[in-house]
Design an enzyme around this catalytic site. Structure first.
Site, PDB file in Angstrom:
ATOM      1  CG  HIS A 111      47.866  65.453  30.946  1.00 25.00           C
ATOM      2  ND1 HIS A 111      46.770  64.789  31.446  1.00 25.00           N
ATOM      3  CD2 HIS A 111      48.516  64.568  30.155  1.00 25.00           C
ATOM      4  CE1 HIS A 111      46.774  63.553  30.981  1.00 25.00           C
ATOM      5  NE2 HIS A 111      47.814  63.391  30.189  1.00 25.00           N
ATOM      6  CG  ASP A 186      50.463  67.475  36.367  1.00 27.80           C
ATOM      7  OD1 ASP A 186      51.223  66.541  36.666  1.00 27.80           O
ATOM      8  OD2 ASP A 186      49.752  67.468  35.336  1.00 27.80           O
ATOM      9  CD  GLN A 189      55.630  63.386  31.657  1.00 28.45           C
ATOM     10  OE1 GLN A 189      56.705  62.791  31.774  1.00 28.45           O
ATOM     11  NE2 GLN A 189      54.591  62.833  31.067  1.00 28.45           N
ATOM     12  CE  LYS A 212      52.619  60.260  33.272  1.00 30.17           C
ATOM     13  NZ  LYS A 212      52.309  59.659  31.973  1.00 30.17           N
TER      14      LYS A 212
HETATM   15  N1  C6P Z   1      50.856  61.806  30.454  1.00 28.97           N
HETATM   16  C1  C6P Z   1      51.777  61.151  28.337  1.00 28.97           C
HETATM   17  O1  C6P Z   1      52.010  60.318  27.455  1.00 28.97           O
HETATM   18  P1  C6P Z   1      48.339  59.510  34.764  1.00 28.97           P
HETATM   19  O2  C6P Z   1      47.774  59.028  33.473  1.00 28.97           O
HETATM   20  O3  C6P Z   1      47.255  59.771  35.792  1.00 28.97           O
HETATM   21  O4  C6P Z   1      49.441  58.657  35.291  1.00 28.97           O
HETATM   22  O5  C6P Z   1      49.046  60.915  34.444  1.00 28.97           O
HETATM   23  C2  C6P Z   1      48.317  61.971  33.869  1.00 28.97           C
HETATM   24  C3  C6P Z   1      49.237  63.088  33.502  1.00 28.97           C
HETATM   25  C4  C6P Z   1      49.127  64.298  34.153  1.00 28.97           C
HETATM   26  N2  C6P Z   1      49.960  65.314  33.891  1.00 28.97           N
HETATM   27  C5  C6P Z   1      50.930  65.219  32.981  1.00 28.97           C
HETATM   28  C6  C6P Z   1      51.852  66.379  32.757  1.00 28.97           C
HETATM   29  C7  C6P Z   1      51.097  64.030  32.281  1.00 28.97           C
HETATM   30  O6  C6P Z   1      52.076  63.943  31.384  1.00 28.97           O
HETATM   31  C8  C6P Z   1      50.210  62.945  32.517  1.00 28.97           C
HETATM   32  C9  C6P Z   1      50.302  61.685  31.716  1.00 28.97           C
HETATM   33  C10 C6P Z   1      51.084  60.693  29.594  1.00 28.97           C
HETATM   34  O7  C6P Z   1      52.102  62.326  28.237  1.00 28.97           O
HETATM   35  C11 C6P Z   1      49.855  59.892  29.285  1.00 28.97           C
HETATM   36  S1  C6P Z   1      48.600  60.854  28.512  1.00 28.97           S
END
Ligand code: C6P
Length: 395
Positions: A111, A186, A189, A212
């Protein structure tokens, strides 16, 4: 599975299939935050009056709950705004440990939040970025030779937000440690979707977001091994992260508070604690099983329709495309049937390039989704395919 616990899903007649972007919240999370604001709203670590002490107690109890959830110590839990801020904190704090020609290993499925901060750091300190490629099954093609004695950091996603791949973290973390590199995970998910034990995985740092995993927005976590956090520099400076301040010098607070400058998001921390209690009550293994079953069911149905699915999705998310149609158009058409999915680059532009697409359609689940939701999606997609065929769009 307990859809009725989620007020939004009762109030709005929608099929919500975008939980990887953000999950819905059970009423006990919303009520806990409401309770904070209506009964004991006050700042933490400051007042010696009752409601402030109550707020501090609840805030620190939440830290204990998060620690227990991932098998860490409370002092190893730092509250941030989310995964993005947790990873930025690391990139800023570790900057002095990296020198010219050192290497950072990432992957092609990261990401942007686990890519852009490292790119900036690499540019500043003349550091080399290297990438683990992905194979045609959407899995990491890991070659241990990618890690050498110049590698200082390996930072990888646990579960891809596009492909639904679950990466073999234990194996790569061991390889990183054998060569003296730090391993960052990370978990945006994966935490809240499968059992996470930081000791068992042996990761040095873990970043994740509350929103999430059924918790509120605006709060996230950075786990770090105690000995590493002790030696790291703070990321933000100001109130609450200090022990002693004079006009020219400051002695920083102990960890974890050294990394929590300013007034924190107390209500959301309390909400996150409730979300974890809720997940624990249902059972993380049952949640994982439920989501895996839904993924399998959906992939089979999509393939039966002749729709291209990317990678080999295992957990939570499935990405696909309908030939000749832009993912935004597919998402808009589904919205006409009250079905909410995400369409676009998913904040993973390099991965889109690798897949040779501008974007994908993505469905993602959490414990409140049912087969019925998938059936509605499949029915609507079938109608879109018929419409596309009628209009001469290649399918
Ligand atoms: N992905 C998606 O729709 P934040 O925005 O800081 O809570 O998370 C960022 C982030 C980092 N790593 C992974 C693997 C993610 O999936 C995400 C956030 C969302 O896929 C919003 S772009």
């Amino acid at each position: 599975m307990r859809k009725d616990d989620f007020p939004l899903l009762k109030n709005r007649k929608i099929v919500y299939l975008d939980s990887a972007a953000t999950s819905q919240k059970p009423s006990i999370v919303i009520e806990a935050m409401n309770d904070f604001y209506t009964r004991y709203n006050s700042n933490v670590h400051r007042g010696v009056y009752s409601i402030s002490e109550e707020a501090t107690l609840e805030y620190e109890k939440a830290r204990e709950k998060v620690a227990e959830f991932i098998n860490a110590l409370p002092s190893e839990i730092i509250f941030t705004r989310g995964t993005t801020e947790s990873l930025n904190l690391l990139a800023y704090s570790l900057i002095d440990d990296l020198k010219e020609n050192d290497e950072i290993l990432l992957s092609e499925m990261e990401h942007h939040s686990n890519l852009v901060p490292w790119q900036q750091l690499a540019k500043k300190n003349n550091i080399k970025l290297k990438f683990i490629h992905i194979n045609k099954n959407g899995q990491l093609d890991f070659d241990p030779n990618l890690i050498n004695n110049k590698t200082k950091i390996v930072s990888l996603v646990h579960v891809s937000n596009v492909l639904g791949t679950i990466n073999d973290i234990k194996k790569i973390a061991k390889e990183a440690h054998d060569k003296g590199a730090l391993f960052i995970l990370d978990g945006a998910q994966s935490v809240g979707h499968m059992k996470i034990d930081v000791k068992d995985l042996d990761v040095d740092f873990l970043a994740f977001s509350s929103h999430k995993m059924l918790g509120p927005m605006g709060i996230g976590v950075l786990y770090g091994k105690s000995d590493l956090l002790e030696t790291m520099n703070p990321f933000l400076y100001g109130g609450d992260m200090i022990k002693q301040v004079s006009l020219y010098e400051t002695r920083f607070n102990d960890v974890p508070w050294k990394f929590e400058a300013g007034t924190p998001n107390v209500a959301s921390v309390i909400g996150l604690k409730k979300a974890i209690e809720y997940i624990n009550e249902i059972g993380i293994d049952d949640i994982e099983k439920h989501n895996r079953k839904l993924v399998k069911y959906t992939v089979e149905k999509l393939k039966k329709l002749g729709i291209k699915v990317y990678g080999t999705p295992k957990l939570n998310v499935i990405s696909f495309n309908i030939d000749g149609m832009h993912p935004h158009d597919v998402s808009s058409l589904l919205n006409q049937n009250r079905i909410c999915i995400r369409g676009g680059h998913m904040c993973c532009m390099p991965l889109m390039k690798k897949l040779s697409v501008n974007g994908v359609c993505r469905v993602s689940f959490n414990l409140y989704n049912e087969k019925k939701d998938v059936d509605e999606l499949i029915k609507a997609l079938n109608e879109i395919l018929i419409l596309a065929e009628k209009n001469g769009i290649a399918v």
